[in-house]
Design an enzyme around this catalytic site. Structure first.
Site, PDB file in Angstrom:
ATOM      1  N   LYS A  59       0.818  -1.218   0.000  1.00 41.33           N
ATOM      2  CA  LYS A  59       0.000   0.000   0.000  1.00 41.33           C
ATOM      3  C   LYS A  59       0.848   1.262   0.000  1.00 41.33           C
ATOM      4  CE  LYS A  59      -4.346  -1.861   1.692  1.00 41.33           C
ATOM      5  NZ  LYS A  59      -5.420  -1.793   2.692  1.00 41.33           N
ATOM      6  N   ARG A  64      -3.334 -10.019   5.450  1.00 43.62           N
ATOM      7  CA  ARG A  64      -3.841 -10.122   4.074  1.00 43.62           C
ATOM      8  C   ARG A  64      -2.751  -9.642   3.126  1.00 43.62           C
ATOM      9  NH1 ARG A  64      -6.579  -6.841   0.353  1.00 43.62           N
ATOM     10  NH2 ARG A  64      -8.221  -7.905  -0.849  1.00 43.62           N
TER      11      ARG A  64
END
Length: 379
Positions: free
Chosen positions: A326, A360
């Site tokens: 991210k 995740r």
């Protein structure tokens, strides 16, 4: 004679067992070794003065603003510095005190009794859309089964499949288009009985898509809206599925437009309490909480959430963290999406250290290796 200085992350219980300390001694000494820093906000100034004296009486301490002893302001923020053992004593003392200290005592007891999970599951990410922010997570139906089986072989315990991008400013897609993208792989998972090998998660907030998923052998519905939709709650409950309840400020199209919080930890905590109560009222029994890294948060918000995951363990639900590749990594160390593996590993191992039960990720094998090494070093 020689001395060894032990790291603060050392498993003190193991050290005491290796020394052949008796069971009672292990409990007492391990409690004395665990230091806690508890920020107490908006405390009655009278309570602060009482808590300060009680903390000192058990060997702990309370940092208070100047002027607290003179009650210059009606309410103050304080920092409690105490071991687990001292907190146990202090929580008993405060049960008999006024000014809201009884409530504080109950919260201290909750913190003391929190337990981190040693069993961490890796959730591998696969996307059935062309606009997912990391191209390496995308697949076609031709190679879908092969990609899933490789992830399982690499160490994934859960496979999370989504058909709609939730990246900032991502395109809005209707339920018909989402179904069109995912129903092919749902069918393959069912036909190949892949659900017998690993748990499957549907990354969706659409009730119709969720229903199709659980009918295809999926165990989990991963909802970025935090179970906002009543119909989705009903479907999850009726199929006795597990729900991932995520926090997001705004929606993917607006969430990164100057996100603000009074306190990101308190605001997310309150959100979880409300949505857990809602989910359980519909009969949803199995809930995982996702603090929503990058979903309506600045870099500072994201770092605070990762460093303070233990704050959410008192909700008594497993915690999921998904920070794989991210943009927060880019904000710390400028790099492209395909260069963010190292940053992803560091964030996720820190999340595990602080209480995450599920991570995740896009890169399953690398995370499985990092997790194995992390576990060997810390447990």
């Amino acid at each position: 004679m020689h001395l060894e200085k032990l790291n603060t992350n050392t498993n003190i219980v193991k050290v005491l067992k290796d020394l052949d300390v008796d069971a009672g001694g292990i409990n007492i000494l391990s409690a004395k070794s665990q230091m806690h820093l508890i920020l107490v906000k908006d405390l009655h100034v009278g309570a602060a003065n009482i808590l300060k004296q009680d903390a000192l009486s058990v060997g702990a301490d309370l940092a208070v603003p100047r002027g607290t002893v003179l009650a210059k302001t009606p309410r103050v923020d304080c920092l409690l510095i105490a071991t687990k053992s001292q907190m146990q004593k202090l929580s008993k003392k405060e049960l008999a005190q006024p000014f809201g200290l009884k409530e504080l005592a109950k919260k201290l007891s909750e913190i003391i009794n929190v337990k981190k999970s040693k069993d961490v599951e890796i959730m591998g990410v696969i996307n059935a859309n062309d606009d997912s922010f990391f191209s390496g997570s995308r697949f076609s139906e031709v190679d879908a089964v092969t990609k899933i089986e490789r992830m399982i072989e690499d160490g994934a315990k859960i496979i999370d499949i989504g058909g709609v991008s939730s990246a900032p400013n991502s395109q809005i897609v209707g339920v018909e288009e989402e179904l069109k993208r995912v129903e092919g792989i749902y069918k393959l998972i069912y036909e190949h009985k892949l659900y017998e090998k690993v748990k499957f998660s549907a990354d969706t907030y659409e009730p119709e898509v969720a229903k199709r998923a659980v009918e295809s052998g999926f165990n989990i519905i991963n909802d970025i809206t935090g179970l906002q939709n009543d119909e989705l709650c009903k479907i999850i409950a009726s199929y006795d599925a597990q729900a991932v309840l995520m926090h997001m400020q705004g929606n993917p199209q607006t969430m990164q437009q100057n996100p603000k919080y009074e306190s990101v930890l308190d605001d997310v905590y309150k959100f979880f309490k409300v949505r857990i109560q809602k989910a359980e009222s519909f009969g949803v029994k199995d809930i995982i909480l996702d603090v929503g890294i990058g979903f309506g948060k600045t870099l500072e918000h994201n770092i605070s959430l990762i460093k303070n995951l233990e704050h959410f363990l008192t909700l008594e639900k497993p915690l999921l963290v998904g920070a794989s590749r991210k943009s927060m990594i880019n904000k710390i160390y400028p790099c492209e999406v395909d260069e963010r593996l190292a940053g992803s590993l560091e964030i996720h191992m820190e999340a595990v250290r602080n209480g995450a039960s599920v991570i995740r990720v896009h890169d399953v094998k690398e995370h499985a290796q990092a997790l194995a090494v992390h576990t060997a070093l810390n447990f």
